[in-house]
Structure formats: C-alpha cells, structure tokens
Design a protein around this motif. Structure first.
Motif, PDB file in Angstrom:
ATOM      1  N   GLY A  64      -2.496   3.202  -9.015  1.00  7.39           N
ATOM      2  CA  GLY A  64      -1.570   3.646  -7.989  1.00  7.39           C
ATOM      3  C   GLY A  64      -1.753   5.133  -7.762  1.00  7.39           C
ATOM      4  N   GLY A  65      -1.044   5.675  -6.787  1.00  4.46           N
ATOM      5  CA  GLY A  65      -1.182   7.086  -6.474  1.00  4.46           C
ATOM      6  C   GLY A  65      -2.020   7.299  -5.232  1.00  4.46           C
ATOM      7  N   PHE A  66      -1.793   8.403  -4.560  1.00  4.98           N
ATOM      8  CA  PHE A  66      -2.479   8.658  -3.299  1.00  4.98           C
ATOM      9  C   PHE A  66      -3.979   8.824  -3.466  1.00  4.98           C
ATOM     10  CE2 PHE A  66      -3.680  11.014   0.542  1.00  4.98           C
ATOM     11  CZ  PHE A  66      -3.077  10.211   1.499  1.00  4.98           C
ATOM     12  N   LEU A  81       0.824  -1.210   0.000  1.00  8.49           N
ATOM     13  CA  LEU A  81       0.000   0.000   0.000  1.00  8.49           C
ATOM     14  C   LEU A  81       0.860   1.262   0.000  1.00  8.49           C
ATOM     15  CD1 LEU A  81      -2.867  -1.023   2.455  1.00  8.49           C
ATOM     16  CD2 LEU A  81      -2.839  -1.100  -0.048  1.00  8.49           C
ATOM     17  N   ALA A  82       2.009   1.202   0.667  1.00  8.28           N
ATOM     18  CA  ALA A  82       2.925   2.345   0.649  1.00  8.28           C
ATOM     19  C   ALA A  82       3.458   2.577  -0.761  1.00  8.28           C
ATOM     20  CB  ALA A  82       4.083   2.098   1.621  1.00  8.28           C
ATOM     21  N   LEU A  83       3.764   1.500  -1.467  1.00  8.78           N
ATOM     22  CA  LEU A  83       4.219   1.629  -2.852  1.00  8.78           C
ATOM     23  C   LEU A  83       3.118   2.204  -3.731  1.00  8.78           C
ATOM     24  CD1 LEU A  83       6.145  -1.756  -3.258  1.00  8.78           C
ATOM     25  CD2 LEU A  83       7.130   0.525  -2.972  1.00  8.78           C
ATOM     26  N   ALA A  84       1.881   1.770  -3.475  1.00  9.51           N
ATOM     27  CA  ALA A  84       0.746   2.314  -4.231  1.00  9.51           C
ATOM     28  C   ALA A  84       0.577   3.798  -3.960  1.00  9.51           C
ATOM     29  CB  ALA A  84      -0.529   1.555  -3.871  1.00  9.51           C
ATOM     30  N   ALA A  85       0.688   4.189  -2.688  1.00  7.57           N
ATOM     31  CA  ALA A  85       0.550   5.607  -2.328  1.00  7.57           C
ATOM     32  C   ALA A  85       1.646   6.448  -2.964  1.00  7.57           C
ATOM     33  CB  ALA A  85       0.580   5.761  -0.808  1.00  7.57           C
ATOM     34  N   GLY A 103       2.755   6.047  -5.825  1.00  9.19           N
ATOM     35  CA  GLY A 103       2.475   6.194  -7.244  1.00  9.19           C
ATOM     36  C   GLY A 103       2.748   4.982  -8.103  1.00  9.19           C
ATOM     37  N   LEU A 104       3.271   3.908  -7.519  1.00 11.40           N
ATOM     38  CA  LEU A 104       3.541   2.716  -8.304  1.00 11.40           C
ATOM     39  C   LEU A 104       2.233   2.011  -8.653  1.00 11.40           C
ATOM     40  CD1 LEU A 104       6.370   3.334  -7.067  1.00 11.40           C
ATOM     41  CD2 LEU A 104       6.779   0.866  -7.105  1.00 11.40           C
ATOM     42  N   ALA A 145     -11.064   2.824  -0.808  1.00  6.89           N
ATOM     43  CA  ALA A 145      -9.952   3.031   0.120  1.00  6.89           C
ATOM     44  C   ALA A 145     -10.069   2.168   1.370  1.00  6.89           C
ATOM     45  CB  ALA A 145      -9.881   4.503   0.522  1.00  6.89           C
ATOM     46  N   GLY A 146     -11.276   2.041   1.895  1.00  6.51           N
ATOM     47  CA  GLY A 146     -11.475   1.253   3.105  1.00  6.51           C
ATOM     48  C   GLY A 146     -11.154  -0.210   2.903  1.00  6.51           C
ATOM     49  N   TYR A 147     -11.444  -0.725   1.715  1.00  9.13           N
ATOM     50  CA  TYR A 147     -11.139  -2.126   1.430  1.00  9.13           C
ATOM     51  C   TYR A 147      -9.627  -2.343   1.392  1.00  9.13           C
ATOM     52  CZ  TYR A 147     -16.065  -2.609   0.231  1.00  9.13           C
ATOM     53  OH  TYR A 147     -17.441  -2.623   0.279  1.00  9.13           O
TER      54      TYR A 147
END
Length: 199
Positions: free
Chosen positions: A78-80, A63-67, A69-70, A88-90
C-alpha cells in the motif's frame, strides 16, 4: 448510470473488500514458477456482477485505499509509492478492465451468456489491463516496449486461468441467483413472441 443506492454502495464495498482479500496470500507460482496474484479475478467478478460503472467504482475505492496507505494490494502493499512503480499501469488498468468487462457481459441489456462472458474476461481482464500496464512498465523500467510486452506474455496463462474461473462463477451465478446482478435483462424477441402466443 443511475445513482447508487444504499444496496449498491454496500455491494461496491463488498467487491472492493473481495479484491483486497484475494491479495492477502500475495503472489504464488504457477506454470513453471511464474508468480501471479488472484486480485485480477476479483476485478473480473466486480465488472461482471456490478456492471461497468459500479464495478469500476469498486476498483477505484480499493486503489484509493491503497494510495492512502492501507495494505490492500497483493502481499500487503500500500502507499502512494505503489503508483509510481512498474506495476502502476496494471493497477490503474483494473479500472478500465472492469468497465470493458461490464460493457461486454451486459451488452444490449441482455442476460450474460458463456461466450460473451468469456470474451469479456479476456478483453477486459487481460487485454485492457495489459494495454495500460505494459506501456507504463516500459516507461518506468526504461525497457523497450516490445521487450516489455514479450516478458509480460509469461503471465498470460495464469490470467487465462483466472478468466476461466471468473466465467464459470458468473455463469453459475446467472443461473443460481440472477437477483445478485440487480438488473432487468432484455427478453429476446423470440421469447416475447412465444410468451405472447401463449396468452
């Protein structure tokens, strides 16, 4: 929770990568055209194999990688902004789901068995994720909570299928390669008594 060593960190990275890979095909229709993704299957396996805390850590890494932008979420997302949308909750529920799964599968330090593994997949891989996902979806979409919960039921059959697959994989791994779990399981009392009587 012990401090992770180099092997633990490698395993955490592998499961984060597995969850990402399971999202590459995007969503696919099942049960009358309902779209689902396979990434929850990776979350289930991470919690069961790595345990509650390392499993949650692998999901957090993803999830950090997704945030950052990956494109590691289903369909190359991806991206914040992903964490501001209705799903987002899921996604955040994956962390809780991995914890719940790991705690149930390895409850009491015992070897995983089929019924407890299946219970873990349903409670953590479905119940815990929906418990966070549905309220956030309701908040973002401004739909009433009961209506949001009702519409989410359409995804339950697909999630039950993933829970069944994860249960089969984990129970097979316990028999074929128990070292893959990197843990010492408690020996049942009757097995200890039998072993002592044979000495």
């Amino acid at each position: 929770m012990r401090a992770p060593d180099a092997t633990d960190l490698a395993r955490i990275a592998v499961f984060a990568a597995l969850i990402a890979v399971l999202g590459l095909p995007g969503s696919f229709p099942v049960f009358g055209g309902v779209p689902i993704t396979a990434q929850t299957l990776g979350v289930m396996l991470a919690g069961a194999v790595l345990g509650p805390w390392f499993g949650a850590l692998s999901v957090t890494v993803l999830l950090a990688l997704a945030a950052a932008g990956l494109p590691v979420l289903a369909g190359g997302r991806g991206g914040f902004a992903v964490f501001l949308g209705p799903t987002a909750g899921y996604a955040l529920g994956w962390i809780l789901g991995a914890v719940v799964i790991g705690l149930i599968v390895h409850a009491g330090g015992r070897r995983p068995v089929v019924w407890r593994t299946a219970l873990a997949m349903v409670a953590g891989g479905i119940g815990a994720i929906y418990a966070l996902g549905i309220p956030v979806q309701s908040l973002v979409t401004r739909l009433p909570l009961p209506e949001t919960a009702l519409t989410s039921l359409v995804f339950v059959p697909g999630d039950l299928l993933k829970a069944a697959v994860a249960t089969a994989v984990v129970t097979t791994l316990v028999r074929a390669y128990p070292r893959g779990f990197r843990r010492e399981w408690a020996t049942p009392a009757r097995e200890r008594e039998t072993a002592g009587a044979g000495v």
